[in-house]
Design an enzyme around this catalytic site. Structure first.
Site, PDB file in Angstrom:
ATOM      1  N   TRP A  38      47.020  29.727  26.743  1.00 30.24           N
ATOM      2  CA  TRP A  38      48.089  29.305  27.911  1.00 30.24           C
ATOM      3  C   TRP A  38      47.297  28.182  28.587  1.00 30.24           C
ATOM      4  CZ3 TRP A  38      45.601  34.281  27.240  1.00 30.24           C
ATOM      5  CH2 TRP A  38      44.566  34.519  27.646  1.00 30.24           C
ATOM      6  N   GLU A  59      49.341  35.168  33.554  1.00 28.57           N
ATOM      7  CA  GLU A  59      48.949  35.525  34.714  1.00 28.57           C
ATOM      8  C   GLU A  59      49.284  36.954  34.915  1.00 28.57           C
ATOM      9  OE1 GLU A  59      47.056  33.865  37.082  1.00 28.57           O
ATOM     10  OE2 GLU A  59      47.092  32.050  35.779  1.00 28.57           O
ATOM     11  N   GLN A  93      44.759  43.040  35.187  1.00 27.41           N
ATOM     12  CA  GLN A  93      44.043  44.236  35.116  1.00 27.41           C
ATOM     13  C   GLN A  93      43.262  43.992  33.599  1.00 27.41           C
ATOM     14  OE1 GLN A  93      46.958  47.275  35.813  1.00 27.41           O
ATOM     15  NE2 GLN A  93      45.036  48.231  37.024  1.00 27.41           N
ATOM     16  N   LEU A 137      48.057  47.365  29.105  1.00 31.56           N
ATOM     17  CA  LEU A 137      47.877  45.973  30.111  1.00 31.56           C
ATOM     18  C   LEU A 137      48.025  46.449  31.450  1.00 31.56           C
ATOM     19  CD1 LEU A 137      50.163  43.620  27.775  1.00 31.56           C
ATOM     20  CD2 LEU A 137      47.814  43.186  28.224  1.00 31.56           C
ATOM     21  N   GLY A 138      47.530  47.730  31.525  1.00 28.53           N
ATOM     22  CA  GLY A 138      47.591  48.051  33.110  1.00 28.53           C
ATOM     23  C   GLY A 138      48.961  48.978  33.419  1.00 28.53           C
ATOM     24  N   TYR A 139      49.166  48.449  34.782  1.00 31.35           N
ATOM     25  CA  TYR A 139      50.112  49.439  35.396  1.00 31.35           C
ATOM     26  C   TYR A 139      51.620  49.208  34.669  1.00 31.35           C
ATOM     27  CZ  TYR A 139      46.849  50.635  38.962  1.00 31.35           C
ATOM     28  OH  TYR A 139      45.794  51.242  39.773  1.00 31.35           O
ATOM     29  N   TYR A 183      49.010  34.565  45.017  1.00 36.39           N
ATOM     30  CA  TYR A 183      48.291  33.946  43.878  1.00 36.39           C
ATOM     31  C   TYR A 183      48.886  33.834  42.781  1.00 36.39           C
ATOM     32  CZ  TYR A 183      44.380  33.692  40.582  1.00 36.39           C
ATOM     33  OH  TYR A 183      43.597  33.426  39.897  1.00 36.39           O
ATOM     34  N   ASP A 235      40.343  32.934  44.801  1.00 40.43           N
ATOM     35  CA  ASP A 235      40.275  34.519  44.397  1.00 40.43           C
ATOM     36  C   ASP A 235      38.640  34.939  44.238  1.00 40.43           C
ATOM     37  OD1 ASP A 235      39.200  33.143  42.102  1.00 40.43           O
ATOM     38  OD2 ASP A 235      40.350  33.957  40.687  1.00 40.43           O
ATOM     39  N   CYS A 283      25.761  24.559  34.835  1.00 43.82           N
ATOM     40  CA  CYS A 283      26.528  24.295  35.860  1.00 43.82           C
ATOM     41  C   CYS A 283      26.490  22.824  36.520  1.00 43.82           C
ATOM     42  CB  CYS A 283      26.093  25.337  37.036  1.00 43.82           C
ATOM     43  SG  CYS A 283      27.028  25.187  38.476  1.00 43.82           S
ATOM     44  N   CYS A 296      23.723  22.938  45.049  1.00 42.52           N
ATOM     45  CA  CYS A 296      23.962  24.286  45.299  1.00 42.52           C
ATOM     46  C   CYS A 296      22.976  24.805  46.166  1.00 42.52           C
ATOM     47  CB  CYS A 296      24.021  25.167  43.747  1.00 42.52           C
ATOM     48  SG  CYS A 296      24.419  26.762  44.137  1.00 42.52           S
TER      49      CYS A 296
END
Length: 318
Positions: A45, A58, A63, A103-105, A143, A161, A220, A226
Site C-alpha cells: 500500500w 488502514e 487490529q 482481521l478483528g472486529y 486518524y 499515534d 536511527c 535524541c
C-alpha cells in the site's frame, strides 16, 4: 522544505523540552526523510496513491500485525478491486472475508462496506481529499481520515499515534500530554509533505524506536539529537519501565556521548573508564572495543576523532 519557525514560536508546552529549533529542526527533518527514502519496509500500500486501496489497508491494520495484513489486503483487492465493486458486494460476503482472515472486529468490515457505498452514492465514486471530508465516511475516524488524506492525496496533517508519541517523547523529551504531542508533530512536519513525512515518522517508530529500541541496528537518523539516546532513558508513554539494555552497545554509545559532552576532548584511555568501570586498555573492554564504539559514532557524525602523539583523541562533533 518549509522555513522553520523562530524559537519564539515554540508553544509553552515545548519550552522545557529539547524540541529542535531553527536550522537544527531543518536538519532533523532532512535526516529522517533521507533515511526513509534510502530504505524502508516495502508494504504494497506504500506503492499506491489509490484512496480506496489505502483505506482498506488502514482499516485492516487497526487490529492486525502488518505482515499478516499484506496477504489479506491482496486477497481483498483481488475480490473487490475498486470501491465500486465493494459498494455492490453482499455485506455478508465482506463480513465473512473479515472473519476468515482474522482481521478483528467484524463491524469494521460493515463500516468499510458502507463507506464504499457512500463514496459511490454521495460522492460520485470519488473519495474526499481532505481529513474533514473523509471523516464523513462511515467508520472513518480522525486518524484514518488523516492517513488516507496524507498517503493518497498528500493533503493531511501530522500523524499522532502511539508510535509517534513514543518517538517524540524519547527524541525531544516532549511531555506526555496530547496537546504537546499534537503541537510538536505539527511543528516538525514540513508543509505540504504529509505523504513522505507521516510514512517516515511512522517507520521510525516501527523499526528503530519500538518499545525495545534498536537505535544503532536500525541506523536511527535522530541519534545525534535524541534525548533518550544521550541519557540512556528509553521510557515512554507506552513503555512505563525501562527496556532491557543494561550492558548493551546502545548503552555504551550513550555513555560515550555523555562523557564527551562533559569535556572538550578525551584521549581513549581517559574516556574508557568513564564508559565502563572495568575498562583496561588491553582487556576485553579496552582500546580495541572502545575504538569500535567511537568509530561507529564518527560514522554517524556524532564524534570527531584525531590522532595526536600516538594516541586517539575523541570529541563531540559541533
Amino acid at each position: 522544505m518549509s522555513d522553520s519557525p523562530s524559537a519564539d514560536a515554540l508553544p509553552e508546552s515545548l519550552q522545557e523540552s529539547t524540541f529542535p529549533e531553527g536550522d537544527t529542526r531543518e536538519a532533523v527533518r532532512r535526516a529522517l526523510v533521507d533515511w526513509y527514502e534510502e530504505d524502508h519496509r516495502d508494504f504494497p500500500w506504500r506503492r499506491t496513491q489509490d484512496a480506496y486501496e489505502i483505506l482498506v489497508s488502514e482499516v485492516m491494520s487497526q487490529q492486525t500485525q502488518l505482515d499478516r495484513v499484506v496477504p489479506a489486503w491482496e486477497d481483498f483487492l483481488e475480490r473487490w478491486p475498486a470501491v465500486a465493486d465493494l459498494a455492490v458486494a453482499d455485506r455478508s460476503d465482506v463480513v465473512a472475508f473479515w472473519t476468515d482472515h482474522s482481521l478483528g472486529y467484524n463491524n469494521r468490515a460493515k463500516y468499510l462496506h458502507e463507506a464504499a457505498q457512500q463514496v459511490e452514492e454521495d460522492h460520485g465514486g470519488e473519495f474526499p481529499t481532505d481529513p474533514d471530508g473523509l471523516q464523513e465516511l462511515m467508520g472513518v475516524g480522525p486518524y484514518t481520515a488523516n492517513a488516507v488524506a496524507s498517503f493518497a492525496f498528500d493533503n493531511g496533517d501530522a500523524v499522532v499515534d502511539t508510535n509517534v508519541k513514543r518517538v517524540l517523547h524519547r527524541a525531544f523529551d516532549v511531555p506526555d500530554d496530547d496537546a504537546a504531542f499534537e503541537e510538536a508533530a505539527s511543528l516538525l512536519m514540513p508543509d505540504g509533505e504529509s505523504r513522505v513525512w507521516n510514512n517516515a515518522v511512522m517507520e521510525l517508530g516501527g523499526v528503530a524506536c519500538g518499545k525495545s529500541p534498536d537505535c544503532d541496528g536500525a541506523g536511527c537518523p535522530w541519534r545525534r539529537w535524541c534525548h533518550a539516546y544521550e541519557t540512556g532513558d528509553f521510557t515512554a508513554p507506552d513503555v512505563p519501565t525501562q527496556p532491557e539494555f543494561e550492558g548493551s552497545r546502545r548503552q555504551m554509545r550513550g555513555r560515550v556521548v555523555r562523557a564527551l559532552g562533559q569535556y572538550d576532548e578525551l584521549a581513549l584511555d581517559d574516556l574508557g573508564p568513564r564508559v565502563r568501570v572495568d575498562y583496561t586498555p588491553d582487556g576485553e573492554h579496552g582500546r580495541e572495543w572502545l575504538r569500535g564504539l567511537v568509530d561507529d559514532l564518527e560514522s554517524d557524525g556524532l564524534v570527531a576523532l584525531s590522532e595526536r602523539e600516538a594516541e586517539t583523541v575523541a570529541s563531540l562533533r559541533r
